[in-house]
Design a protein around this motif. Structure first.
Motif, PDB file in Angstrom:
ATOM      1  N   TRP A   1      59.586  10.495  58.212  1.00 40.52           N
ATOM      2  CA  TRP A   1      59.916  11.972  58.976  1.00 40.52           C
ATOM      3  C   TRP A   1      59.379  12.810  58.153  1.00 40.52           C
ATOM      4  CZ3 TRP A   1      61.412  11.236  63.725  1.00 40.52           C
ATOM      5  CH2 TRP A   1      62.345  10.078  63.993  1.00 40.52           C
ATOM      6  N   PRO A   2      59.177  13.863  58.757  1.00 38.65           N
ATOM      7  CA  PRO A   2      58.641  15.405  57.904  1.00 38.65           C
ATOM      8  C   PRO A   2      59.234  15.428  56.742  1.00 38.65           C
ATOM      9  CG  PRO A   2      58.297  15.557  60.322  1.00 38.65           C
ATOM     10  CD  PRO A   2      59.199  14.246  60.171  1.00 38.65           C
ATOM     11  N   ASP A   3      60.578  15.124  56.749  1.00 34.12           N
ATOM     12  CA  ASP A   3      61.327  15.639  55.592  1.00 34.12           C
ATOM     13  C   ASP A   3      61.275  14.436  54.559  1.00 34.12           C
ATOM     14  OD1 ASP A   3      62.877  13.690  56.398  1.00 34.12           O
ATOM     15  OD2 ASP A   3      64.806  14.726  56.647  1.00 34.12           O
ATOM     16  N   GLY A   4      60.267  13.349  54.704  1.00 33.04           N
ATOM     17  CA  GLY A   4      59.982  12.435  53.663  1.00 33.04           C
ATOM     18  C   GLY A   4      61.142  11.352  53.891  1.00 33.04           C
ATOM     19  N   ARG A   5      62.064  11.249  54.623  1.00 37.14           N
ATOM     20  CA  ARG A   5      62.921  10.247  54.513  1.00 37.14           C
ATOM     21  C   ARG A   5      62.505   9.000  55.453  1.00 37.14           C
ATOM     22  NH1 ARG A   5      68.435  11.118  56.562  1.00 37.14           N
ATOM     23  NH2 ARG A   5      67.252  12.422  57.895  1.00 37.14           N
TER      24      ARG A   5
ATOM     25  N   PHE B   1      61.024  -0.051  47.821  1.00 34.91           N
ATOM     26  CA  PHE B   1      61.692   0.377  46.748  1.00 34.91           C
ATOM     27  C   PHE B   1      62.230   1.792  46.933  1.00 34.91           C
ATOM     28  CE2 PHE B   1      58.727  -2.744  45.226  1.00 34.91           C
ATOM     29  CZ  PHE B   1      59.547  -3.705  44.770  1.00 34.91           C
ATOM     30  N   THR B   2      61.298   2.567  47.744  1.00 38.04           N
ATOM     31  CA  THR B   2      61.580   4.034  47.717  1.00 38.04           C
ATOM     32  C   THR B   2      60.896   4.289  49.171  1.00 38.04           C
ATOM     33  OG1 THR B   2      59.657   5.068  46.825  1.00 38.04           O
ATOM     34  CG2 THR B   2      61.459   4.441  45.433  1.00 38.04           C
ATOM     35  N   PRO B   3      61.166   5.381  49.673  1.00 40.08           N
ATOM     36  CA  PRO B   3      60.197   6.046  50.830  1.00 40.08           C
ATOM     37  C   PRO B   3      58.667   5.893  50.787  1.00 40.08           C
ATOM     38  CG  PRO B   3      62.120   7.249  50.843  1.00 40.08           C
ATOM     39  CD  PRO B   3      62.120   6.575  49.488  1.00 40.08           C
ATOM     40  N   LYS B   4      58.360   5.918  49.592  1.00 35.91           N
ATOM     41  CA  LYS B   4      56.870   6.081  49.423  1.00 35.91           C
ATOM     42  C   LYS B   4      56.389   4.387  48.899  1.00 35.91           C
ATOM     43  CE  LYS B   4      56.558  10.908  48.527  1.00 35.91           C
ATOM     44  NZ  LYS B   4      55.839  12.096  47.658  1.00 35.91           N
ATOM     45  N   LEU B   5      57.138   4.009  48.264  1.00 35.51           N
ATOM     46  CA  LEU B   5      56.729   2.712  47.534  1.00 35.51           C
ATOM     47  C   LEU B   5      57.174   1.332  47.950  1.00 35.51           C
ATOM     48  CD1 LEU B   5      55.230   1.840  44.965  1.00 35.51           C
ATOM     49  CD2 LEU B   5      57.271   1.559  43.816  1.00 35.51           C
ATOM     50  N   ARG B   6      56.327   0.418  48.454  1.00 36.21           N
ATOM     51  CA  ARG B   6      56.524  -0.703  49.067  1.00 36.21           C
ATOM     52  C   ARG B   6      56.013  -1.809  48.245  1.00 36.21           C
ATOM     53  NH1 ARG B   6      54.024  -2.294  52.689  1.00 36.21           N
ATOM     54  NH2 ARG B   6      55.468  -4.000  53.831  1.00 36.21           N
ATOM     55  N   GLY B   7      56.370  -3.138  48.225  1.00 36.26           N
ATOM     56  CA  GLY B   7      55.559  -4.150  47.880  1.00 36.26           C
ATOM     57  C   GLY B   7      55.795  -5.236  48.788  1.00 36.26           C
TER      58      GLY B   7
ATOM     59  N   ASP C   1      52.154  -0.999  47.298  1.00 34.57           N
ATOM     60  CA  ASP C   1      51.653  -0.125  47.990  1.00 34.57           C
ATOM     61  C   ASP C   1      52.281   1.496  47.868  1.00 34.57           C
ATOM     62  OD1 ASP C   1      51.060   1.629  50.300  1.00 34.57           O
ATOM     63  OD2 ASP C   1      51.038   0.076  51.738  1.00 34.57           O
ATOM     64  N   TYR C   2      51.670   2.468  47.701  1.00 36.53           N
ATOM     65  CA  TYR C   2      52.197   3.705  47.396  1.00 36.53           C
ATOM     66  C   TYR C   2      51.477   4.714  48.552  1.00 36.53           C
ATOM     67  CZ  TYR C   2      54.066   7.881  45.188  1.00 36.53           C
ATOM     68  OH  TYR C   2      54.617   9.026  45.090  1.00 36.53           O
ATOM     69  N   ARG C   3      52.280   5.411  49.263  1.00 40.38           N
ATOM     70  CA  ARG C   3      52.124   6.299  50.267  1.00 40.38           C
ATOM     71  C   ARG C   3      52.147   7.420  49.833  1.00 40.38           C
ATOM     72  NH1 ARG C   3      51.767   5.108  56.408  1.00 40.38           N
ATOM     73  NH2 ARG C   3      51.525   2.890  55.811  1.00 40.38           N
ATOM     74  N   PHE C   4      50.992   8.443  49.686  1.00 37.97           N
ATOM     75  CA  PHE C   4      50.798   9.706  49.378  1.00 37.97           C
ATOM     76  C   PHE C   4      51.459  10.761  50.352  1.00 37.97           C
ATOM     77  CE2 PHE C   4      47.613   7.774  46.818  1.00 37.97           C
ATOM     78  CZ  PHE C   4      48.013   7.964  45.522  1.00 37.97           C
TER      79      PHE C   4
END
Lengths: 402, 148
Positions: free
Chosen positions: B59-63, A74-80, A105-108
């Motif tokens: 990547w380190p910038d979060g992407r 969904f976003t760089p941090k959030l997967r399903g 799955d949320y990756r901090f």
């Protein structure tokens, strides 16, 4: 705490979100959205006793595993991710499609030093090296996993859990740690009753709670992996008013597991060993178990894999189960429960060969020479008196992945 | 006749000049390449190992990182994995499978040819891959961050 509706909620949420965000960016969609699956068919023939159907008659094709999963970022941090599985395995599993996992799955943080996140929903149980992918033939070293630790009978309990995992990959001197901490409500069905009560009891386990932690140290780029798993499960039994010896008291069945795992990998060889002590405490349930309310189930295996090349591999394994580590020959338990002594242990020598003609197909054949019937499923062997102490299994398996 | 020779010479040297200007500094090493939008100038082996094993996903910038690989049995894949990442291809495959079939992560996107590798890495944001030394790279489209 109840996680009953969490997976259902997640699935509907996921599919709603997918249908909205999937369409707006074609480039991202092909990357962020993925589908994978596999189909496995097995064949089992035994000279005595049954595995996965009536294998001792003319062999049994009564075994298949079909899995289909999809994941979306969904976003760089959030997967399903969601996986549905159908597993047919003799009288143990009937092939009905089940939600295997459904998670967010949320990756901090996400760096070499520390990648830490949390997963919620229906999750695979991080137990030893093989449990999480036990039904995926491509990830197994053999057709049957070492039954002393990954006994098929209790699979539903070990399979997935509704709850949350805090996970992390942390760099350490010489390598890194993989850490999983899990809390939730394990699956509990009739198979769990067979596994821990040796019958389909009158009442049922109506509530469950589990806590598990696994830590694996990887060094030499994963060439050496050393791990420990500990867990504490409680299954609350609710009697249905049956009568002795088929009924138990209201109370908790307590299951504690401590397990050590180690693996050494080279280009052609992998040596793997796992050792487990599984304390089972029936004290509160009483019934027939009042005679011996606590037993330390003890098991280990040693496994050697040899990869000749990309296409071929060989396997040699010794697998040892003692349902009661304090009574390795089953003599005492045999007297107490009126079952043959060999029903309380199993020693299995396995020889296997695998052939991978290309990346999508895998074929395996293996031979098991078994002494004891400790893990022979009651569901496929309804008459314990008919079980034979010495038996052999011949198994074939074909798998296709996509 | 002399004219023809001159034209041929000019054409050939032009071609050489173009090829030289497009290719990597060290023509004897294979390259780890990233898309132009990636900010990192060089990547160390630890980071590459974590990226190609899909343990680190941003990547380190979060992407998000988009990883491309050749098939398990491709000679360049084997060379990259064994010599550079210092792990065996079957171990990487095991890691990817474990993640895909537990819902814990994903596997890299597979490409079948060097041309496809180059095209995918050059066309997608946050992309990383590796490419053979014999392949002529346009350094305006991808960047070399490591060699092996």
């Amino acid at each position: 705490m109840s996680f009953k509706y969490l997976p259902a909620l997640l699935v509907s949420g996921l599919s709603a979100w997918c249908s909205v965000s999937y369409a707006d960016d074609a480039d991202h969609a092909d990357h962020d959205f993925s589908v994978n699956g596999f189909i496995t068919q097995g064949f089992f023939a035994t000279d005595h006793n049954n595995v996965y159907g009536e294998s001792s008659d003319h062999g049994s094709f009564d075994f298949h595993e079909i899995g289909l999963n999809t994941a979306y970022r969904f976003t760089p941090k959030l997967r399903g991710a969601v996986q549905v599985m159908s597993r047919q395995a003799g009288e143990v599993d009937n092939g009905e499609p089940k939600l295997d996992y459904a998670l967010l799955d949320y990756r901090f943080t996400d760096s070499v030093e520390q990648a830490v996140g949390v997963r919620v929903g229906r999750l695979k149980v991080p137990f030893g090296f093989y449990n999480e992918t036990r039904d995926v033939a491509f990830t197994r070293p053999s057709i049957m996993l070492p039954q002393s630790l990954y006994f098929d009978q209790a699979r539903d309990l070990e399979l997935s859990i509704d709850g949350a995992i805090l996970y992390g990959s942390l760099s350490a001197p010489g390598g890194w740690f993989d850490i999983d901490l899990l809390y939730g409500s394990p699956q509990k069905d009739t198979n769990v009753e067979y596994a821990y009560l040796a019958m389909d009891a009158a009442g049922k386990f109506d509530d469950s709670e589990g806590l598990m932690g696994r830590i694996v140290y990887n060094t030499n780029n994963g060439g050496v992996r050393v791990g420990a798993t500990v867990s504490e499960y409680r299954l609350s039994y609710k009697p249905a008013g049956g009568s002795f010896p088929y009924e138990f008291n209201k109370g908790d069945l307590k299951l504690n597991v401590a397990m050590l795992s180690a693996q050494y990998n080279t280009e052609h060889w992998s040596l793997t060993g796992e050792y487990m002590v599984h304390d089972i405490d029936w004290t509160e349930l009483g019934g027939i178990y009042a005679a011996r309310p606590k037993t330390p189930l003890t098991s280990y295996y040693l496994q050697l894999q040899y990869r000749l090349n990309y296409n071929w591999d060989l396997l040699l394994r010794y697998d040892d189960l003692k349902l009661d580590g304090d009574d390795p020959q089953g003599v005492l338990n045999s007297q107490l429960f009126g079952r043959p002594a060999h029903n309380f242990y199993s020693k299995d020598i396995t020889l296997g060969v695998g052939w991978r003609p290309n990346a999508d197909w895998l074929f395996r054949a293996e031979l098991h020479n078994v002494e004891g019937t400790g893990w022979a499923a009651e569901q496929d062997n309804q008459d314990p008196a008919a079980l034979r102490k010495y038996w052999n299994i011949f198994a074939l398996q074909a798998t296709y992945r996509f | 006749m002399g004219n023809h020779l001159m034209v041929w010479l000019i054409r050939t040297s032009l071609l050489f000049a173009v090829v030289l200007s497009l290719s990597v500094g060290n023509a004897f090493a294979h390259s780890v390449i990233v898309s132009q939008d990636v900010k990192e100038q060089t990547l160390n082996r630890n980071f590459l190992f974590a990226v190609f094993s899909m343990r680190v996903t941003r990547w380190p910038d979060g992407r998000p990182i988009r990883v491309f690989v050749l098939p398990d049995r491709n000679p360049l894949h084997r060379l990259f994995v064994k010599q550079h990442l210092q792990i065996f291809p079957y171990q990487l495959r095991n890691k990817w499978d474990r993640q895909v079939f537990t819902g814990a992560g994903s596997e890299p996107e597979q490409v079948d040819t060097m041309e496809e590798m180059y095209r995918k890495v050059s066309q997608h944001k946050g992309a990383i891959g590796y490419i053979d030394k014999s392949f002529n790279l346009n350094l305006e489209k991808v960047r070399v961050v490591d060699e092996f």
